[in-house]
Design a protein around this motif. Structure first.
Motif, short mmCIF file in Angstrom:
data_model
loop_
_atom_site.label_atom_id
_atom_site.label_comp_id
_atom_site.label_asym_id
_atom_site.label_seq_id
_atom_site.Cartn_x
_atom_site.Cartn_y
_atom_site.Cartn_z
N GLY A 134 52.13 112.61 18.94
CA GLY A 134 53.03 112.06 17.93
C GLY A 134 53.64 113.11 17.03
N SER A 135 52.98 114.27 16.92
CA SER A 135 53.53 115.36 16.10
C SER A 135 54.76 115.99 16.74
N GLY A 136 54.97 115.73 18.04
CA GLY A 136 56.09 116.33 18.76
C GLY A 136 55.80 117.74 19.24
N LYS A 137 54.60 118.25 18.95
CA LYS A 137 54.26 119.62 19.33
C LYS A 137 53.42 119.69 20.60
N PHE A 138 53.06 118.53 21.14
CA PHE A 138 52.29 118.46 22.38
C PHE A 138 52.89 117.41 23.29
N VAL A 139 52.74 117.64 24.59
CA VAL A 139 53.13 116.67 25.61
C VAL A 139 51.87 116.28 26.36
N ASN A 140 51.72 114.99 26.60
CA ASN A 140 50.56 114.49 27.34
C ASN A 140 50.76 114.77 28.83
N ASP A 141 49.92 115.66 29.39
CA ASP A 141 49.98 115.98 30.82
C ASP A 141 49.24 114.94 31.65
N GLY A 142 48.56 114.00 31.01
CA GLY A 142 47.83 112.98 31.72
C GLY A 142 46.34 113.25 31.77
N ILE A 143 45.66 112.46 32.57
CA ILE A 143 44.20 112.56 32.65
C ILE A 143 43.80 113.64 33.65
N LEU A 144 43.01 114.57 33.15
CA LEU A 144 42.50 115.69 33.92
C LEU A 144 41.34 115.26 34.82
N GLY A 145 40.57 114.30 34.34
CA GLY A 145 39.39 113.80 35.03
C GLY A 145 38.56 113.00 34.05
N TYR A 146 37.31 112.74 34.41
CA TYR A 146 36.44 111.92 33.57
C TYR A 146 35.15 112.67 33.30
N ALA A 147 34.80 112.75 32.01
CA ALA A 147 33.59 113.44 31.58
C ALA A 147 32.44 112.46 31.52
N ALA A 148 31.23 112.99 31.55
CA ALA A 148 30.05 112.16 31.39
C ALA A 148 30.00 111.63 29.97
N GLY A 149 29.72 110.33 29.81
CA GLY A 149 29.59 109.74 28.49
C GLY A 149 28.20 109.98 27.93
N ASP A 150 27.99 109.52 26.71
CA ASP A 150 26.71 109.73 26.05
C ASP A 150 25.55 109.08 26.80
N GLY A 151 25.82 108.02 27.53
CA GLY A 151 24.76 107.34 28.28
C GLY A 151 24.47 107.98 29.63
N CYS A 152 25.12 109.10 29.94
CA CYS A 152 24.94 109.78 31.23
C CYS A 152 24.25 111.12 31.02
N ALA A 153 23.27 111.17 30.13
CA ALA A 153 22.70 112.46 29.71
C ALA A 153 21.99 113.22 30.81
N ALA A 154 21.34 112.53 31.75
CA ALA A 154 20.59 113.23 32.79
C ALA A 154 21.52 114.07 33.65
N GLY A 155 21.19 115.36 33.79
CA GLY A 155 21.97 116.24 34.65
C GLY A 155 23.29 116.68 34.06
N THR A 156 23.47 116.52 32.75
CA THR A 156 24.72 116.94 32.11
C THR A 156 24.44 118.03 31.07
N THR A 157 25.51 118.70 30.66
CA THR A 157 25.41 119.70 29.60
C THR A 157 26.63 119.57 28.69
N ARG A 158 26.47 119.99 27.45
CA ARG A 158 27.56 119.86 26.48
C ARG A 158 28.59 120.97 26.63
N VAL A 159 29.84 120.61 26.38
CA VAL A 159 30.95 121.55 26.41
C VAL A 159 31.66 121.45 25.06
#
Length: 198
Positions: A134-159
């Motif tokens: 909305g600021s006009g300074k970024f364009v949405n390139d779309g969805i890159l992929g899907y990250a693990a949610g908070d309920g998917c903690a096993a086998g994940t790491t924070r970024v």
């Protein structure tokens, strides 16, 4: 919440991320309505059935031509084109796996392109996406992929996401601490996402 990182204290949270963006001249109080494609994709995450398989793919970081910013992709063809056609270079930043498709508990990751130079930002926040687009300074390139949610903690790491003079990058925790402590100018925006270790 804050944590001690060697010589300084880093503060986490979306408020800091937005404040950092505003200070860098990338945020505006106005927000755009979400695009129908983005809204549809976000809805598909919640509508996904519990039987949906997680199709994991590696997330790659590249530097854009001239070192103006960082670019992220989980698509091998897009990666090859970024290198061969746009002069980008793959980094050795340790990143792991995201899902190419929506799954229960997953979060869509939007890639936003900064319009002033070849620099990209990744967010899982629809509010931040809308504010920055909305600021006009970024364009949405779309969805890159899907990250693990908070309920998917096993086998994940924070970024974590960091910013420096209209550059944004992602880093796992150990790399994030090293960047904040050893690379001048980088500031911690906060927790960006969780991704899969394998």
């Amino acid at each position: 919440m804050s944590v001690r990182l060697g010589r300084g204290t880093a503060t986490f949270g979306l408020a800091l991320a937005l404040a950092t963006s505003a200070a860098a001249g990338v945020a505006s109080p106005a927000s755009a309505a979400p695009s129908s494609a983005a809204s549809s994709a976000a809805s598909s995450v919640t509508a996904a059935s519990s039987s949906t398989a997680i199709h994991k793919v590696r997330l790659y970081e590249l530097t854009t031509k001239g070192g103006e910013g960082f670019f992220y992709t989980a698509d091998r063809q897009e990666l090859e084109q970024a290198v061969s056609k746009h002069g980008m270079q793959v980094t050795q930043t340790p990143l792991y796996y995201i899902s190419r498709t929506a799954f229960p508990g997953g979060k869509p990751m939007w890639r936003l392109r900064y319009t002033a130079k070849s620099s990209y930002l990744v967010t899982t926040s629809p509010q931040e996406r809308d504010q920055l687009v909305g600021s006009g300074k970024f364009v949405n390139d779309g969805i890159l992929g899907y990250a693990a949610g908070d309920g998917c903690a096993a086998g994940t790491t924070r970024v974590w996401r960091l910013s420096n003079n209209n550059k944004w990058r992602l880093a796992v925790e150990s790399h994030m601490v090293s960047i904040v402590n050893n690379e001048p100018g980088w500031k911690l925006d906060g927790l960006a996402l969780n991704h899969f270790m394998s």
